[in-house]
Design a protein around this motif. Structure first.
Motif, PDB file in Angstrom:
ATOM      1  N   SER A   8      34.373  42.047  42.157  1.00  0.00           N
ATOM      2  CA  SER A   8      35.827  42.200  42.075  1.00  0.00           C
ATOM      3  C   SER A   8      36.447  42.390  43.461  1.00  0.00           C
ATOM      4  O   SER A   8      37.584  41.963  43.700  1.00  0.00           O
ATOM      5  N   GLU A   9      35.701  42.979  44.381  1.00  0.00           N
ATOM      6  CA  GLU A   9      36.236  43.206  45.731  1.00  0.00           C
ATOM      7  C   GLU A   9      36.442  41.893  46.489  1.00  0.00           C
ATOM      8  O   GLU A   9      37.171  41.838  47.479  1.00  0.00           O
ATOM      9  N   TYR A  13      43.079  42.087  48.384  1.00  0.00           N
ATOM     10  CA  TYR A  13      43.821  41.914  49.630  1.00  0.00           C
ATOM     11  C   TYR A  13      44.826  43.060  49.706  1.00  0.00           C
ATOM     12  O   TYR A  13      45.064  43.747  48.711  1.00  0.00           O
ATOM     13  N   THR A  14      45.395  43.291  50.864  1.00  0.00           N
ATOM     14  CA  THR A  14      46.348  44.381  51.034  1.00  0.00           C
ATOM     15  C   THR A  14      47.755  43.897  50.729  1.00  0.00           C
ATOM     16  O   THR A  14      48.268  42.984  51.379  1.00  0.00           O
ATOM     17  N   ALA A 234      35.536  46.907  37.188  1.00  0.00           N
ATOM     18  CA  ALA A 234      34.083  46.733  37.237  1.00  0.00           C
ATOM     19  C   ALA A 234      33.679  46.137  38.579  1.00  0.00           C
ATOM     20  O   ALA A 234      34.416  45.332  39.163  1.00  0.00           O
ATOM     21  N   ASP A 235      32.527  46.533  39.077  1.00  0.00           N
ATOM     22  CA  ASP A 235      32.042  46.009  40.352  1.00  0.00           C
ATOM     23  C   ASP A 235      31.797  44.515  40.255  1.00  0.00           C
ATOM     24  O   ASP A 235      32.251  43.729  41.086  1.00  0.00           O
ATOM     25  N   LYS A 236      31.078  44.109  39.210  1.00  0.00           N
ATOM     26  CA  LYS A 236      30.829  42.688  38.985  1.00  0.00           C
ATOM     27  C   LYS A 236      31.909  42.124  38.087  1.00  0.00           C
ATOM     28  O   LYS A 236      32.266  42.716  37.070  1.00  0.00           O
ATOM     29  N   THR A 359      42.683  39.457  37.122  1.00  0.00           N
ATOM     30  CA  THR A 359      42.092  38.265  36.525  1.00  0.00           C
ATOM     31  C   THR A 359      42.935  37.027  36.822  1.00  0.00           C
ATOM     32  O   THR A 359      42.427  35.906  36.799  1.00  0.00           O
ATOM     33  N   LEU A 360      44.219  37.237  37.110  1.00  0.00           N
ATOM     34  CA  LEU A 360      45.081  36.105  37.459  1.00  0.00           C
ATOM     35  C   LEU A 360      44.728  35.567  38.842  1.00  0.00           C
ATOM     36  O   LEU A 360      44.785  34.361  39.084  1.00  0.00           O
TER      37      LEU A 360
END
Length: 397
Positions: A8-9, A13-14, A234-236, A359-360
């Protein structure tokens, strides 16, 4: 990179708070338009959209209408309870909105700790006493019963005392102007709790102008749910539980898109998800020889063998609909589009700029690859406005 390796990372973005558009522009189609095509970027205004569309495009719009789904009550103690109606419980939107005595909705409740099972909240609406009770606290929502005297439909109750459910990141209360501004000009099918925001830029005159320039306009309905605002925690990426949304597509829309002349351009991620979901629904029904299947999981698009062309999928659906005298296809989808997704229908996307780790944003990345970073960097560096009331983009990879 394989789908199961995505984090997910990777889609973060900032986004400075001052770049989030808190209010819409005075003129809907005066927003900025970022045009991405074949890796290059140019900038224009949305009212010039027709200059950048492929010839004889088929534009697909989500005509859902946002409910005034946020209601506020006050207990005798003075505690304020806010109820956000997400979707009807065990009934369709149509059945629930036309109910004239009692209905149960799945809701989010603000100040829930002050709302006890024995409490009865009440409010007088157009001379009718509305009573509200908490039925059940669940993992992600609360079941709320609305009960009132016969005479008016629940849709009228919402219209009389409900407020527009503005996205939480706007961090402000809904105002009278939002009742119009947070609806597309072609909104028709009531039942969404969030607007299909890519369509907010269009005005009636522009729609007529597009038709005059030989672009076809098609409409479908995806009832946008609150899950669209949920960040991926979630991480993944694959471990995120994708929200489910209801989709209704008319037979005439399928016929129109089956015989399209030009490219299919989806207006918004919800129109995109609807068409891609429709394709996979056709595949699933045909493979399992079961036309009654009415739901897609978030894994179906990655596990089913999608060997049909878009035209073949349309032919299958239309043949079966004619056999059954069906006018619409009504189903549910949890389609989760991320990099590695195999595109089946769409040729171009009109969309706003989305939240980090959403998710978008993974959908946009699946469409234009790692260039999403280039697009978003350009938008940030060139004063584009972000999120629901923000500026627009046309993505033609």
């Amino acid at each position: 990179m394989q789908r199961h390796q995505l984090k997910s990372e990777d889609f973060s973005y900032t986004l400075p708070n001052h770049r989030i558009a808190k209010y819409p522009l005075a003129e809907r189609n005066d927003s900025k338009l970022l045009v991405y095509e074949k890796g290059s970027i140019q900038e224009d205004r949305f009212y010039n959209l027709k200059k950048h569309l492929p010839e004889e495009s088929a534009l697909v719009f989500n005509n859902t209408k946002v409910l005034a789904a946020r209601l506020t009550f006050k207990k005798s103690t003075g505690a304020q309870i806010e109820i956000f109606c997400l979707k009807p419980h065990l009934k369709t939107v149509e059945e629930s909105l036309t109910a004239t005595k009692k209905v149960v909705w799945q809701c989010m409740v603000g100040n829930l700790k002050r709302f006890k099972a024995e409490d009865v909240l009440s409010k007088n609406i157009a001379g009718v006493n509305l009573e509200v009770r908490l039925l059940e606290k669940r993992n992600q929502d609360v079941l709320i019963e609305f009960k009132w005297e016969r005479g008016i439909e629940f849709s009228e109750i919402l219209a009389q005392c409900g407020e527009m459910p503005l996205p939480p990141y706007l961090n402000r209360a809904a105002e009278e102007s939002d009742a119009t501004a947070y609806q597309t000009v072609y909104a028709e099918m009531e039942g969404a709790v969030a607007a299909p925001t890519a369509g907010l830029h269009f005005v009636d005159a522009q729609l007529k102008e597009l038709q005059a320039n030989n672009h076809a306009l098609s409409y479908l309905t995806l009832f946008v749910g609150a899950g669209t605002f949920r960040a991926v925690k979630a991480d993944k990426l694959v471990d995120h539980e994708m929200h489910q949304e209801r989709i209704v597509i008319h037979r005439s829309t399928i016929e129109q898109l089956q015989n399209k002349k030009g490219k299919i351009i989806c207006v918004g991620t919800t129109s995109l998800r609807s068409l891609e979901s429709l394709y996979w629904l056709a595949v699933k029904r045909k493979l399992q020889n079961d036309f009654e299947i009415n739901a897609l999981s978030q894994e179906d698009a990655y596990q089913l063998q999608g060997n049909l062309s878009w035209k073949e999928a349309c032919n299958y659906l239309l043949d079966e609909m004619r056999k059954r005298s069906l006018v619409t296809i009504d189903f549910y989808s949890s389609l989760f589009i991320m990099p590695s997704y195999e595109w089946k229908v769409m040729d171009g996307l009109i969309t706003n700029f989305h939240q980090p780790r959403s998710t978008l944003l993974t959908l946009v990345s699946a469409w234009i690859g790692k260039d999403w970073k280039k697009v978003y960097s350009y938008a940030l560096e060139n004063n584009f406005r972000f999120l629901s009331y923000g500026d627009s983009s046309l993505l033609l990879p």
